[in-house]
Motif scaffolding. Structure first.
Motif, mmCIF file in Angstrom:
data_model
loop_
_atom_site.group_PDB
_atom_site.id
_atom_site.type_symbol
_atom_site.label_atom_id
_atom_site.label_comp_id
_atom_site.label_asym_id
_atom_site.label_seq_id
_atom_site.Cartn_x
_atom_site.Cartn_y
_atom_site.Cartn_z
ATOM 1 N N ALA C 37 9.364 38.599 27.871
ATOM 2 C CA ALA C 37 10.310 39.715 27.824
ATOM 3 C C ALA C 37 10.727 39.977 26.392
ATOM 4 O O ALA C 37 10.578 39.135 25.510
ATOM 5 N N THR C 59 7.681 42.306 29.583
ATOM 6 C CA THR C 59 8.635 43.267 30.124
ATOM 7 C C THR C 59 9.644 43.654 29.034
ATOM 8 O O THR C 59 10.192 42.781 28.367
ATOM 9 N N TYR C 61 13.146 45.318 27.823
ATOM 10 C CA TYR C 61 14.503 45.613 28.304
ATOM 11 C C TYR C 61 15.287 46.378 27.252
ATOM 12 O O TYR C 61 15.141 46.127 26.053
ATOM 13 N N MET C 67 17.961 41.344 30.427
ATOM 14 C CA MET C 67 16.839 40.519 29.960
ATOM 15 C C MET C 67 17.086 39.044 30.261
ATOM 16 O O MET C 67 16.174 38.307 30.642
ATOM 17 N N HIS C 70 15.782 37.835 33.461
ATOM 18 C CA HIS C 70 14.342 37.917 33.734
ATOM 19 C C HIS C 70 13.873 36.661 34.457
ATOM 20 O O HIS C 70 14.158 35.542 34.050
ATOM 21 N N GLU C 71 13.145 36.892 35.533
ATOM 22 C CA GLU C 71 12.668 35.810 36.389
ATOM 23 C C GLU C 71 11.932 34.727 35.571
ATOM 24 O O GLU C 71 10.948 35.017 34.879
#
Lengths: 377, 377, 377, 377
Positions: C37, C59, C61, C67, C70-71
């Motif tokens: 991220a 990803t 953000y 952010m 985030h997983e």
């Protein structure tokens, strides 16, 4: 004998380490000078002189005043211990001689000023303090480069004097006379700051042929130091590693480092940092042009002593002084500058001892008390 | 996945010293490449691969031909022993793969020519010999400087490859396979001479997009050598110190030195001397930017091995090769040049052994007898 | 996937000049890390991220807090403007993430201390300030040499940060946020002084596994500066050339120089001077190993920017941080040291502005009034 | 006058560029010598002598034979054009004078041998060829290091003489007299090879006090060259860039480079490569210790001429020659070595012109025909 082969009759006072070298330089390596006399009260030095000077026709004196009366003597190179520099210089001036005096003029500012006064009252005689680095070709090229504008306006000067460690303890004992590490070592660096930061004389003065360039004016000095290898220095208020910072009015800063413990040898270096470039003198010290590629890496030896580094500069200093006396003109190291160097060195030493920053106004008067440092003239 | 993130599927053949490094470079340090396979028949290398490559998804093969059939494989980096370079490169080319081959292509000129022929018959595939120095930033800057005209016409090239002495005796045994010191060591220097002395393609060819620059043509080679530290090399007709001189038509000379006994470490350097200036690459070798001022002097350590010196160049070589394959364009090291380098190296080795100067005409035919070195194409 | 190929899931916050580089380092040059991220609120940076990060599966953000959610995110590299370093670092710590924060933690000492407090209350998370020079191989070799005793006791440290002059005026505007030249530039040099002057933990602590080495304690700071090329800096209380001196208890001195006008490029260098030798890092700056012998002399180009000089160190910093998080152990740059660096830098900046020397007692309390600088912890 | 102040009465023959310098050295910079006479047939040189030598008591002659009869004359320094070196040296020897002769003795081997024969028939007179580099401190330190065993056995010597390009065309015209680039330039490098590769005299000879060290024996010479900047040289069979290789029996190789087009100035350098290390003299040429950090990079100027590089060596040469004459002992440059240097230089020049490698047997006889180069004595 043709005019161009006329030689300056000079004497050397003091035949210690540097004195003996000066004697040799004037005797053998300064074509336009003739070493006619030398003075030393020291038996060991006397023996050396009997063997190395007398055979070449040099008269040896054990009395300084007698030496000054040597028939035809024109100039004296004062190379005795620092404590008698000023006294001998003044006597020589008053006896009508030109004087080349080893640095510093004195460890005492008032004494320096007396030398300056004597010189001013004998304006036809040349009096110069021997700041040898100014005669080194690399420093001279740097000076030409600086005045040509190649690096813009000189703004910051960094300069260091680092000696190889001398385990004999000599410099510990000597600390009681030396005036301290700033007066003994960094005095050269201070002189360089004054040189590279000086401006040409103002228009009016230059027209009248007045000589002295305009010296930068000190705004503040501060200093710190440690005794890393010789704790005994503390008893003389001295250190073996010191950092000093001198701030000048008009936006210039000089900062200095001195050390008594440089492992590979002597490493004196200077950076003149201008708005458009930087000149570095001896950033990469070297003893000649040899490099050894050996298992430990690529190795370069460096000079072990100040004299190994500056021998040629001392010879050049003798040549230039001789030429100025014989041909006329100004000595390249102004005497006021040499007095100012001592004044700054003494102030740095005081800042080191007191732990306080010392501040000056534009007239050189201390701001916020203190009276140890007199105003600039 | 976006086009720009498509990655080249590459395999490394041979996981010895350099092979393992190539594998790591493609696995971890070449963003646009994906190491998908590796080949080694060697149990020790295999164990290393199981531990260091397999966990990252790399398939390990003990059969080179099987590896070539790996699903989706696009390119092969040949890093086996020199004796099988040519054979593996040809197999890979014929299997439709792009090839990055360690230098030299072979110690045998005829074998090199077979690789070249294979490459020519598969013109859409990229085939490059890994002359790593060409990817070193200093050599690259020197090349740009040269082609910009900064030093006038390149006229003389001096280049050396000097290894730290390896007391294990490895290189003595290896001498029976290496092709000799010119083929094993100076091949890099020869490649540099061909690079810096090459001219752009003639107008006509350039218009048609034909690729190869015009290589300089050899006029003579001569060589001498000694066994100073490893007399055992003599049995393989080899030496541990050699000097070779290559004269080119059109007024250019390259001279080389190689040694197996450089005390502080690896020292490979090159001078490109033009009519208006000189470029020196690595005249002052250094392992980083540290200098030690110690009692023995100022000391700088240097890289110990070829890889310490050129690690970044190898990574760059992998990156460039990958980019050329993915994006199109010419490989920066022409294959004809790499064959010519072997031809010159082999001729130098012959000159060393025979003690005779070998002379060529402009078409690459020997003058005055001899048939060991074939004509340039 | 094998344990050794497990990769740290990290995000980069801020994609300005340094942020984009950090993102690239974690994406392409840190094998054990996975950039998952990135955050930026800046449209221009966002466009860059869409093009250069998103295709590789990162990803993007526009909301920092999002952010952090985030997983699977494990760590954050904070590379935003200095003014939000501390806030973002604390949020990340509190969200359970490991943090690598660009230097300085903040220009405000109190803010730094809050980061330190947050880190202490989350002792299992790694929090490190990114003092990149510590990861440069030359500085690392110098550190090993120092701790091995090769130069005796480190006594004096000289260090400088000199940027090439940027005529765009960027750094003049930036001066209102930067904290001043000591906080922005010399912070690196201060960090190096703390590193080379630190002692191993005392016996008792070391036995209990307590981590922090013993930092040297500041005795005084003093500073001077000038505006030589950018008078506009004065309105922010800043200068373009500064000299600072830091005296430590127990006989150690560090002195610093910073400049915004170095003509040939970036020149950051450090000398560690011990009782038995001196280590010089980058006394002779160079951009590679090429020297040009041209009519003006022998010329060597130097890096133009901080990143050109320290690119490899930044990559190494990312690698080391990643390894420490994955494998356990202490981060190599202690957070208390990084707070102390800001404390010293802020004191130097105050000394510069006030023209006064600032003195501390052994507990870090100011002597002689003043309260701007709190006690060391 | 005391014995130690007795001075050698010497004359200088020829007052061209080098002659005038020799005259100055003996007049002003050699304390134990007295320049009593000088000879020149050239009106311009005569005018110079009237102005610069006569006032110091030097008698100027326009007839060489008359000069030899000067009352009390003891020694002659021959500095005329090369073509009369041998003739004048022989006349001086036969007149009972000691001789210091500029290099080379002659461009003709037979003429050199006549000088040697004359010297041998006057064994009490000192006759030395002035190979100035041997008196340079860096070369001297390298020699001491070599004989001390510091680099193991000297095996390879690389040496170059590179002049700054002189666009006046002087050296093109001079090529008809100079003997060619190997005889004119590389003669110094050849002399160094003979020096560093010589062995001490065999036990028996040393016991009897016989002087000459054992010179290495030439096995082969080969050479190539180009005219890169002055095509006009070709008419004299000369080149402006040359590479020569000399192979010695007993496993030693010297290789040389000379150039007339070195962009920044004079760059003469030498590497002595031994089995355990390498000594590099002037790998990094410098004019003093100044480096300029300017926008184009870090710049170091280098000497522009041979004299700028070796001035101190010439003065030392005068001093040593004087001391040997006054105090006794062997001259440090053996005359047989100086003849051998010409023999090798002439052979290299022939190899250059013919394009052939020239091979010798251990007795110095050519192998495979040829008669231009006589056997070593």
């Amino acid at each position: 004998m043709a005019p161009q082969t006329r030689r300056l009759r000079i004497a050397v006072s003091g035949l210690g380490r540097m004195g003996a070298r000066h004697a040799n330089h004037f005797l053998h390596r300064t074509p336009r000078a003739e070493l006619v006399a030398a003075f030393t009260p020291n038996p060991k030095e006397l023996a050396w002189a009997k063997k190395n000077l007398e055979p070449w026709g040099v008269t040896i004196y054990q009395d300084y005043d007698q030496m000054l009366k040597h028939e035809g003597l024109e100039a004296v190179c004062v190379s005795t211990v620092t404590t008698v520099h000023a006294e001998q210089a003044i006597k020589a001036i008053e006896a009508g001689k030109h004087v080349l005096c080893e640095k510093p003029l004195s460890t005492d500012v008032a004494a320096c000023e007396k030398v300056l006064a004597a010189a001013k009252s004998h304006p036809t005689q040349k009096v110069m303090c021997g700041f040898s680095r100014r005669f080194d070709p690399s420093y001279q090229t740097a000076y030409k480069s600086t005045t040509s504008g190649a690096i813009g306006r000189p703004t910051i000067l960094r300069s260091q004097t680092c000696d190889k460690y001398d385990p004999s303890g000599f410099f510990v004992d000597y600390a009681q006379f030396s005036g301290g590490i700033f007066v003994d070592c960094n005095i050269h660096d201070i002189d360089l700051a004054l040189w590279y930061f000086s401006s040409p004389p103002p228009a009016g003065k230059a027209e009248k042929g007045e000589r002295e360039v305009v010296l930068p004016r000190v705004k503040s000095v501060s200093a710190v130091g440690v005794t890393a290898v010789e704790p005994g220095l503390a008893q003389h208020g001295d250190v073996d590693n010191a950092v000093g910072v001198v701030e000048f009015f008009d936006g210039q800063i000089a900062y200095f480092y001195s050390s008594r413990m440089n492992a590979p040898g002597q490493h004196d270096m200077t950076e003149i940092i201008g708005t458009k470039g930087k000149l570095v003198v001896n950033g990469n010290p070297a003893m000649g042009l040899l490099e050894s590629h050996v298992p430990s890496g690529i190795v370069r030896e460096i000079p072990q002593t100040y004299y190994e580094r500056f021998e040629a500069a001392f010879v050049e200093e003798a040549r230039v002084f001789t030429d100025v006396v014989l041909d006329g003109g100004e000595v390249p190291v102004g005497l006021e500058s040499s007095v100012e160097a001592v004044r700054i060195a003494v102030a740095l030493q005081e800042a080191l001892r007191s732990g306080r920053k010392i501040v000056f106004d534009r007239e050189g008067r201390r701001v916020g008390g203190g009276d140890g440092v007199k105003a600039r003239l």
